[in-house]
Design an enzyme around this catalytic site. Sequence first.
Site, PDB file in Angstrom:
ATOM      1  N   THR A 283       5.127  -8.922  10.365  1.00 14.57           N
ATOM      2  CA  THR A 283       4.758  -7.601   9.868  1.00 14.57           C
ATOM      3  C   THR A 283       4.065  -7.765   8.529  1.00 14.57           C
ATOM      4  O   THR A 283       3.923  -8.868   8.014  1.00 14.57           O
ATOM      5  CB  THR A 283       6.013  -6.745   9.645  1.00 14.57           C
ATOM      6  OG1 THR A 283       6.867  -7.450   8.746  1.00 14.57           O
ATOM      7  CG2 THR A 283       6.738  -6.474  10.947  1.00 14.57           C
TER       8      THR A 283
ATOM      9  N   CYS B 156       5.700  -9.690   4.687  1.00 14.57           N
ATOM     10  CA  CYS B 156       6.577 -10.841   4.911  1.00 14.57           C
ATOM     11  C   CYS B 156       5.981 -12.098   4.291  1.00 14.57           C
ATOM     12  O   CYS B 156       6.433 -13.207   4.559  1.00 14.57           O
ATOM     13  CB  CYS B 156       6.904 -11.027   6.387  1.00 14.57           C
ATOM     14  SG  CYS B 156       5.527 -11.583   7.381  1.00 14.57           S
ATOM     15  N   GLY B 157       4.969 -11.933   3.443  1.00 14.03           N
ATOM     16  CA  GLY B 157       4.486 -13.070   2.657  1.00 14.03           C
ATOM     17  C   GLY B 157       3.466 -13.943   3.357  1.00 14.03           C
ATOM     18  O   GLY B 157       3.288 -15.102   2.980  1.00 14.03           O
TER      19      GLY B 157
ATOM     20  N   ASP C  54      -6.947 -15.722   7.209  1.00 11.32           N
ATOM     21  CA  ASP C  54      -6.029 -14.631   6.872  1.00 11.32           C
ATOM     22  C   ASP C  54      -6.516 -13.342   7.527  1.00 11.32           C
ATOM     23  O   ASP C  54      -7.678 -13.214   7.889  1.00 11.32           O
ATOM     24  CB  ASP C  54      -5.928 -14.474   5.350  1.00 11.32           C
ATOM     25  CG  ASP C  54      -4.644 -13.757   4.943  1.00 11.32           C
ATOM     26  OD1 ASP C  54      -3.614 -13.943   5.623  1.00 11.32           O
ATOM     27  OD2 ASP C  54      -4.661 -13.010   3.939  1.00 11.32           O
ATOM     28  N   GLU C  55      -5.612 -12.392   7.658  1.00 12.70           N
ATOM     29  CA  GLU C  55      -5.921 -11.110   8.320  1.00 12.70           C
ATOM     30  C   GLU C  55      -6.548 -11.360   9.698  1.00 12.70           C
ATOM     31  O   GLU C  55      -7.478 -10.652  10.116  1.00 12.70           O
ATOM     32  CB  GLU C  55      -6.854 -10.252   7.451  1.00 12.70           C
ATOM     33  CG  GLU C  55      -6.388 -10.040   6.007  1.00 12.70           C
ATOM     34  CD  GLU C  55      -5.183  -9.120   5.859  1.00 12.70           C
ATOM     35  OE1 GLU C  55      -4.733  -8.550   6.879  1.00 12.70           O
ATOM     36  OE2 GLU C  55      -4.677  -8.995   4.734  1.00 12.70           O
TER      37      GLU C  55
ATOM     38  N   GLN D  28      -5.661 -10.717  12.567  1.00 14.94           N
ATOM     39  CA  GLN D  28      -5.575  -9.638  13.569  1.00 14.94           C
ATOM     40  C   GLN D  28      -6.904  -8.889  13.694  1.00 14.94           C
ATOM     41  O   GLN D  28      -7.173  -8.275  14.730  1.00 14.94           O
ATOM     42  CB  GLN D  28      -4.440  -8.659  13.225  1.00 14.94           C
ATOM     43  CG  GLN D  28      -4.675  -7.754  12.021  1.00 14.94           C
ATOM     44  CD  GLN D  28      -4.288  -8.394  10.709  1.00 14.94           C
ATOM     45  OE1 GLN D  28      -3.967  -9.561  10.645  1.00 14.94           O
ATOM     46  NE2 GLN D  28      -4.319  -7.606   9.639  1.00 14.94           N
TER      47      GLN D  28
END
Length: 231
Positions: free
Chosen positions: A10, A13-14, A86-87, A89
């Site tokens: 989620t 969560c780092g 990163d990101e 999604q």
Amino acid sequence: MAELVFFSGTMDCGKSTLALQMDHNHRARGRGGLIFTRLDRAGEAVLSSRLGLATGAIEVTDAMDLWDVVVAHRTGGHRVDYVICDEAQFYTPTQVEQLARLVDDMEVDVFAFGITADFRPQLFPGSRRLIELADRVQVPQVEALCWCGRRATHNARIVDGVMVVEGEQVVVGDTSGTAAGEVEYEVLCRRHFMRRMNSRAARAAALSADVLPLELAACALPAPGDDPHGG
Ligand SMILES: [Zn+2]
């Protein structure tokens, strides 16, 4: 052996902190890498973490071929032993396939970080493809927590303080002033996600004994001194 690893979880969560740490660890061992991101909260071409760390990154667009970007860097004489995504999604399924090819055909390690499901909740297409293709899917050790203290497993979209489950898949937070209202996100446990009980709704419900939901009596509220059986 190179690997495609998907760190999923989620928000909160780092993941981005872990992505920055991963980049640091590999760089410290003399490896060369590239960092990709998309729609980071801090703006374009930046990978930032909530703890305040940030670094420059390549902003991914729909049309970008990640395979070509790595080939261009190598052709330019730069080492690319690994890539941080990163990101992830927000990447297209095609781009995830390009990442898999980098692992298999160029021996590049790919470390992808992303949210699994959106606010409805449905899998992001990029995350779905990562789950389908990754050598490993890992859940970061740091757990995000719901307002009730349980492990948060869902990302809720809050528009003007109210949780919504319909709308465009991608609306980045902090877009105050738009016609759609102020959009924020909050992580919740499944129980409170299913009941659309974000922290604000829970506080409001707790203040009104008439509408105190049954499940609130069963779990601790964040405000100290509240008596769920009172009133
Ligand atoms: Zn909860």
